[in-house]
Design a protein around this motif. Structure first.
Motif, short mmCIF file in Angstrom:
data_model
loop_
_atom_site.label_atom_id
_atom_site.label_comp_id
_atom_site.label_asym_id
_atom_site.label_seq_id
_atom_site.Cartn_x
_atom_site.Cartn_y
_atom_site.Cartn_z
N SER A 47 0.87 -1.18 0.00
CA SER A 47 0.00 0.00 0.00
C SER A 47 0.90 1.23 0.00
CB SER A 47 -0.94 0.00 1.21
OG SER A 47 -0.21 0.09 2.41
N PHE A 48 0.33 2.37 -0.36
CA PHE A 48 1.11 3.60 -0.46
C PHE A 48 1.19 4.32 0.88
CE2 PHE A 48 -0.40 2.80 -4.75
CZ PHE A 48 0.76 2.95 -5.47
N CYS A 49 2.28 5.06 1.08
CA CYS A 49 2.47 5.82 2.31
C CYS A 49 2.12 7.30 2.13
CB CYS A 49 3.93 5.71 2.77
SG CYS A 49 4.42 4.04 3.20
N ALA A 50 1.78 7.71 0.94
CA ALA A 50 1.48 9.11 0.66
C ALA A 50 0.20 9.55 1.37
CB ALA A 50 1.33 9.32 -0.85
N ARG A 51 0.19 10.77 1.85
CA ARG A 51 -0.97 11.31 2.56
C ARG A 51 -2.22 11.39 1.69
NH1 ARG A 51 0.98 16.68 5.01
NH2 ARG A 51 3.04 15.90 5.45
N ASN A 52 -2.03 11.62 0.40
CA ASN A 52 -3.18 11.82 -0.47
C ASN A 52 -3.69 10.52 -1.11
OD1 ASN A 52 -0.90 11.58 -1.95
ND2 ASN A 52 -1.35 13.19 -3.41
N VAL A 53 -3.17 9.36 -0.67
CA VAL A 53 -3.65 8.07 -1.15
C VAL A 53 -4.20 7.29 0.05
CG1 VAL A 53 -3.02 5.91 -2.29
CG2 VAL A 53 -1.92 8.02 -2.99
N SER A 54 -5.37 6.73 -0.12
CA SER A 54 -6.01 6.00 0.97
C SER A 54 -5.14 4.84 1.44
CB SER A 54 -7.36 5.46 0.51
OG SER A 54 -7.88 4.59 1.48
N PRO A 55 -4.94 4.71 2.75
CA PRO A 55 -4.15 3.58 3.26
C PRO A 55 -4.87 2.25 3.08
CG PRO A 55 -5.06 4.85 5.08
CD PRO A 55 -5.40 5.59 3.82
N ASP A 56 -6.17 2.29 2.78
CA ASP A 56 -6.94 1.07 2.55
C ASP A 56 -6.70 0.49 1.16
OD1 ASP A 56 -8.01 1.27 5.05
OD2 ASP A 56 -9.91 2.11 4.38
N LEU A 57 -6.06 1.26 0.27
CA LEU A 57 -5.79 0.79 -1.08
C LEU A 57 -4.63 -0.20 -1.03
CD1 LEU A 57 -6.27 0.97 -4.16
CD2 LEU A 57 -4.59 2.82 -4.17
N VAL A 58 -4.90 -1.46 -1.30
CA VAL A 58 -3.89 -2.50 -1.30
C VAL A 58 -3.72 -3.01 -2.73
CG1 VAL A 58 -3.23 -4.78 -0.43
CG2 VAL A 58 -4.43 -3.17 1.05
N LEU A 59 -2.48 -3.00 -3.20
CA LEU A 59 -2.19 -3.46 -4.55
C LEU A 59 -1.35 -4.72 -4.50
CD1 LEU A 59 -1.33 0.01 -6.10
CD2 LEU A 59 -3.45 -1.25 -6.30
N GLN A 60 -1.45 -5.52 -5.55
CA GLN A 60 -0.70 -6.76 -5.63
C GLN A 60 0.31 -6.67 -6.75
OE1 GLN A 60 -3.18 -10.20 -6.16
NE2 GLN A 60 -1.48 -11.62 -6.03
N CYS A 61 1.52 -7.16 -6.51
CA CYS A 61 2.52 -7.23 -7.57
C CYS A 61 2.03 -8.22 -8.63
CB CYS A 61 3.86 -7.72 -7.02
SG CYS A 61 4.68 -6.52 -5.95
N PRO A 62 2.48 -8.06 -9.87
CA PRO A 62 2.11 -9.02 -10.91
C PRO A 62 2.54 -10.45 -10.51
CG PRO A 62 3.14 -7.09 -11.87
CD PRO A 62 3.30 -6.97 -10.39
N ASP A 63 1.97 -11.44 -11.17
CA ASP A 63 2.31 -12.84 -10.88
C ASP A 63 3.82 -13.06 -10.93
OD1 ASP A 63 -0.33 -13.48 -10.55
OD2 ASP A 63 -0.58 -14.34 -12.54
N ASP A 64 4.30 -13.87 -10.01
CA ASP A 64 5.73 -14.23 -9.90
C ASP A 64 6.63 -13.04 -9.62
OD1 ASP A 64 5.26 -16.98 -10.30
OD2 ASP A 64 5.16 -16.65 -12.46
N GLN A 65 6.08 -11.96 -9.04
CA GLN A 65 6.89 -10.82 -8.62
C GLN A 65 6.69 -10.56 -7.13
OE1 GLN A 65 6.97 -7.31 -11.01
NE2 GLN A 65 7.05 -8.44 -12.92
N ILE A 66 7.69 -9.94 -6.51
CA ILE A 66 7.66 -9.68 -5.08
C ILE A 66 7.78 -8.18 -4.80
CG2 ILE A 66 8.58 -11.91 -4.35
CD1 ILE A 66 11.37 -10.51 -4.25
N CYS A 67 7.30 -7.77 -3.66
CA CYS A 67 7.38 -6.37 -3.21
C CYS A 67 8.77 -6.13 -2.64
CB CYS A 67 6.31 -6.12 -2.14
SG CYS A 67 6.23 -4.42 -1.57
N THR A 68 9.43 -5.07 -3.13
CA THR A 68 10.80 -4.76 -2.68
C THR A 68 10.87 -3.34 -2.12
OG1 THR A 68 11.61 -3.76 -4.73
CG2 THR A 68 11.66 -6.19 -4.58
#
Length: 161
Positions: A47-68
């Motif tokens: 999820s994003f840490c920016a003040r103007n983006v909702s903390p409830d917005l959760v995104l998923q990396c594409p298949d076979d990719q990891i969050c870095t």
């Protein structure tokens, strides 16, 4: 005369330890990262840490990719380390006889027969996640982040899959 020398040695040790922790890192789950301004919630979701983006917005990396923690948020699995690595043993709910279903991964659940799982794995529809605590079976990404503990079972797939 030895006291100031001991103080310097202690200060150097503390500084080196802090730098080692920052450089070597470790799991940085749910912590804002400076390089990309996101927080990895697990190995594949962020999820994003920016003040103007909702903390409830959760995104998923594409298949076979990891969050870095790199500037590019998602990288192919194996090309770099994930920012948030799962624990060696993920704790997932088990059948206790008091609930008819339990989550067996982020996106699957199974029926309980007393204190044992039945054989059939039920998959949530795309972009939904298992949520037995909410008595809704599967919920969208926004609802999963409202839960105190996040995913009820933070596995990619059930153990028997």
């Amino acid at each position: 005369m030895q006291y100031p020398q001991l103080q310097r040695l202690l200060c150097a040790f503390v500084i080196i330890s802090c730098v080692a922790v920052l450089v070597l890192g470790g799991p940085e789950c749910n912590q804002c990262q400076l390089n990309n301004n996101v927080r990895c919630l697990n190995e594949t979701h962020f999820s994003f840490c920016a003040r103007n983006v909702s903390p409830d917005l959760v995104l998923q990396c594409p298949d076979d990719q990891i969050c870095t923690k790199l500037a590019k948020i998602c990288f192919p699995k194996g090309s770099t380390d994930a920012s948030c690595t799962p624990d060696a043993e993920v704790s997932c709910p088990s059948c206790s006889g008091s609930t008819p279903f339990v989550c067996t991964s982020r996106t699957t659940f199974q029926m309980c027969d007393g204190d044992k799982l039945t054989g059939q794995v039920i998959k949530c529809k795309d972009n939904t996640f298992c949520a037995m605590k909410d008595h809704k079976y599967c919920v969208d990404r926004c609802e999963i982040t409202k839960s105190v503990n996040g995913f009820e079972c933070d596995r990619e797939a059930p153990l028997d899959a």
